[in-house]
Design an enzyme around this catalytic site. Structure first.
Site, PDB file in Angstrom:
ATOM      1  N   ASP A 139      35.030  48.767 -25.406  1.00 30.38           N
ATOM      2  CA  ASP A 139      34.162  47.586 -25.330  1.00 30.38           C
ATOM      3  C   ASP A 139      34.684  46.605 -24.284  1.00 30.38           C
ATOM      4  O   ASP A 139      35.752  46.816 -23.700  1.00 30.38           O
ATOM      5  CB  ASP A 139      34.035  46.910 -26.710  1.00 30.38           C
ATOM      6  CG  ASP A 139      35.382  46.574 -27.335  1.00 30.38           C
ATOM      7  OD1 ASP A 139      36.416  46.705 -26.652  1.00 30.38           O
ATOM      8  OD2 ASP A 139      35.406  46.182 -28.507  1.00 30.38           O
ATOM      9  N   ASN A 161      35.417  40.705 -39.776  1.00 25.91           N
ATOM     10  CA  ASN A 161      34.061  40.843 -40.333  1.00 25.91           C
ATOM     11  C   ASN A 161      33.628  42.314 -40.419  1.00 25.91           C
ATOM     12  O   ASN A 161      32.480  42.599 -40.723  1.00 25.91           O
ATOM     13  CB  ASN A 161      33.058  40.039 -39.489  1.00 25.91           C
ATOM     14  CG  ASN A 161      32.925  40.567 -38.064  1.00 25.91           C
ATOM     15  OD1 ASN A 161      33.586  41.538 -37.681  1.00 25.91           O
ATOM     16  ND2 ASN A 161      32.069  39.936 -37.267  1.00 25.91           N
ATOM     17  N   HIS A 191      33.703  44.556 -37.849  1.00 27.09           N
ATOM     18  CA  HIS A 191      33.153  45.173 -36.639  1.00 27.09           C
ATOM     19  C   HIS A 191      34.072  46.258 -36.081  1.00 27.09           C
ATOM     20  O   HIS A 191      35.280  46.246 -36.294  1.00 27.09           O
ATOM     21  CB  HIS A 191      32.773  44.128 -35.573  1.00 27.09           C
ATOM     22  CG  HIS A 191      33.900  43.492 -34.834  1.00 27.09           C
ATOM     23  ND1 HIS A 191      33.826  42.210 -34.335  1.00 27.09           N
ATOM     24  CD2 HIS A 191      35.126  43.929 -34.469  1.00 27.09           C
ATOM     25  CE1 HIS A 191      34.941  41.918 -33.707  1.00 27.09           C
ATOM     26  NE2 HIS A 191      35.749  42.937 -33.774  1.00 27.09           N
ATOM     27  N   GLU A 201      28.768  44.675 -34.403  1.00 23.03           N
ATOM     28  CA  GLU A 201      28.926  43.597 -35.375  1.00 23.03           C
ATOM     29  C   GLU A 201      28.203  43.952 -36.686  1.00 23.03           C
ATOM     30  O   GLU A 201      27.358  44.860 -36.704  1.00 23.03           O
ATOM     31  CB  GLU A 201      28.326  42.306 -34.796  1.00 23.03           C
ATOM     32  CG  GLU A 201      29.051  41.758 -33.565  1.00 23.03           C
ATOM     33  CD  GLU A 201      30.319  40.988 -33.918  1.00 23.03           C
ATOM     34  OE1 GLU A 201      31.003  41.319 -34.888  1.00 23.03           O
ATOM     35  OE2 GLU A 201      30.637  40.029 -33.179  1.00 23.03           O
TER      36      GLU A 201
HETATM   37  C1  GLP Z   1      38.037  42.583 -30.966  1.00 26.06           C
HETATM   38  C2  GLP Z   1      37.662  43.829 -30.146  1.00 26.06           C
HETATM   39  C3  GLP Z   1      37.876  45.090 -30.924  1.00 26.06           C
HETATM   40  C4  GLP Z   1      39.171  44.946 -31.664  1.00 26.06           C
HETATM   41  C5  GLP Z   1      38.957  43.980 -32.796  1.00 26.06           C
HETATM   42  C6  GLP Z   1      40.172  43.649 -33.647  1.00 26.06           C
HETATM   43  O1  GLP Z   1      37.056  41.596 -30.923  1.00 26.06           O
HETATM   44  N1  GLP Z   1      36.345  43.839 -29.610  1.00 26.06           N
HETATM   45  O2  GLP Z   1      37.842  46.227 -30.090  1.00 26.06           O
HETATM   46  O3  GLP Z   1      39.599  46.187 -32.148  1.00 26.06           O
HETATM   47  O4  GLP Z   1      38.299  42.797 -32.350  1.00 26.06           O
HETATM   48  O5  GLP Z   1      41.073  42.849 -32.960  1.00 26.06           O
HETATM   49  P1  GLP Z   1      42.556  42.563 -33.442  1.00 26.06           P
HETATM   50  O6  GLP Z   1      43.287  43.852 -33.369  1.00 26.06           O
HETATM   51  O7  GLP Z   1      43.095  41.552 -32.468  1.00 26.06           O
HETATM   52  O8  GLP Z   1      42.481  42.049 -34.832  1.00 26.06           O
END
Ligand code: GLP
Length: 242
Positions: free
Chosen positions: A67, A136, A138, A143
């Site tokens: 992403d 949340n 995702h 989302e």
């Molecule tokens: C982000 C990214 C995801 C990521 C997730 C968790 O917004 N788009 O690809 O895996 O949220 O992030 P974190 O590992 O910092 O909790």
């Protein structure tokens, strides 16, 4: 789906790095898809160290980004592009010709998505996909409420994603939308590794792993993935009943 729980972040990250090494050892031409975020930082560091020690050859792999923040330039340190180059591609000696990431600066989102979809088909699908989970639920930028039949698409981001997203940038960065592989592509990956650490992720991991599968929690789809592996530390697993 398999669930593995480790005492701490270090041990879970080491296990995740070992898993990637094992995949590339078995299949040197593997198509790998990586997420960014805080969770896999140590996995990537250990992966680079172990790959060097064990002389693992990544020169025939192909890498895809999961992403990206739309409109954030690839040279900004919080962009997925910058992060993957610094944490994964450069340390592993992966060349530009082995990489395809979303272009966050595109004016033509539709053709950017089409390019990604066609490329995934052309390389024969994704062998291994590593994702983190949003608080949340995702996956990538799919989302809550996402249409899980979608391929690559752009996505308005939820408030929680926008506010936690700011933590990745060293200065306030205007972000509104993301571009992401769709859940249909995530679910088609031959192996889908989901990483979660810390107490902050405990409530969503309970929902994702023990409640019904629902597009309100995209991470819950890992329950029906035959090649799904969830690696957690004790804190992230602390709300699980089993
Ligand atoms: C982000 C990214 C995801 C990521 C997730 C968790 O917004 N788009 O690809 O895996 O949220 O992030 P974190 O590992 O910092 O909790």
């Amino acid at each position: 789906m398999e669930i593995k729980i480790f005492d701490d972040y270090e041990r879970m990250s080491s296990a995740a790095a070992d898993l990637i090494i094992d995949i590339v050892k078995r299949n040197p031409v593997a198509v790998l898809c990586f997420a960014t975020g805080n969770t896999p930082v140590l996995t990537y560091k250990l992966l680079a160290e172990k790959a060097k020690e064990e002389k693992i050859d990544f020169s025939k792999c192909f890498c895809i980004g999961l992403d990206e923040w739309l409109g954030v330039s690839p040279d900004k340190s919080g962009s997925c592009h910058y992060t993957l180059y610094h944490q994964v591609f450069r340390p592993l000696g992966i060349k530009d010709s082995q990489i395809h990431l979303f272009n966050a600066m595109t004016k033509d989102i539709e053709s950017e998505c089409k390019k990604m979809n066609e490329l995934i088909e052309k390389v024969g699908g994704i062998d291994f996909l590593l994702a983190g989970v949003g608080v949340n639920g995702h996956i990538g930028f799919n989302e809550p409420g996402a249409d899980v039949s979608l391929l690559a698409h752009d996505q308005e981001l939820h408030d929680t994603t926008l506010s936690s997203g700011q933590n990745y940038f060293s200065e306030p960065t205007p972000i509104k939308k993301g571009i992401t592989l769709g859940m249909a592509q995530v679910m088609k990956a031959r192996k889908f590794l989901l990483l979660a650490n810390g107490i902050k992720k405990a409530p969503i991991m309970k929902q994702a792993l023990e409640a019904n599968i629902t597009n309100n929690v995209p991470a819950s789809f890992i329950q029906q993935h035959a090649g799904g592996i969830v690696i957690l530390n004790k804190e992230a697993a602390s709300a699980l009943s089993k």
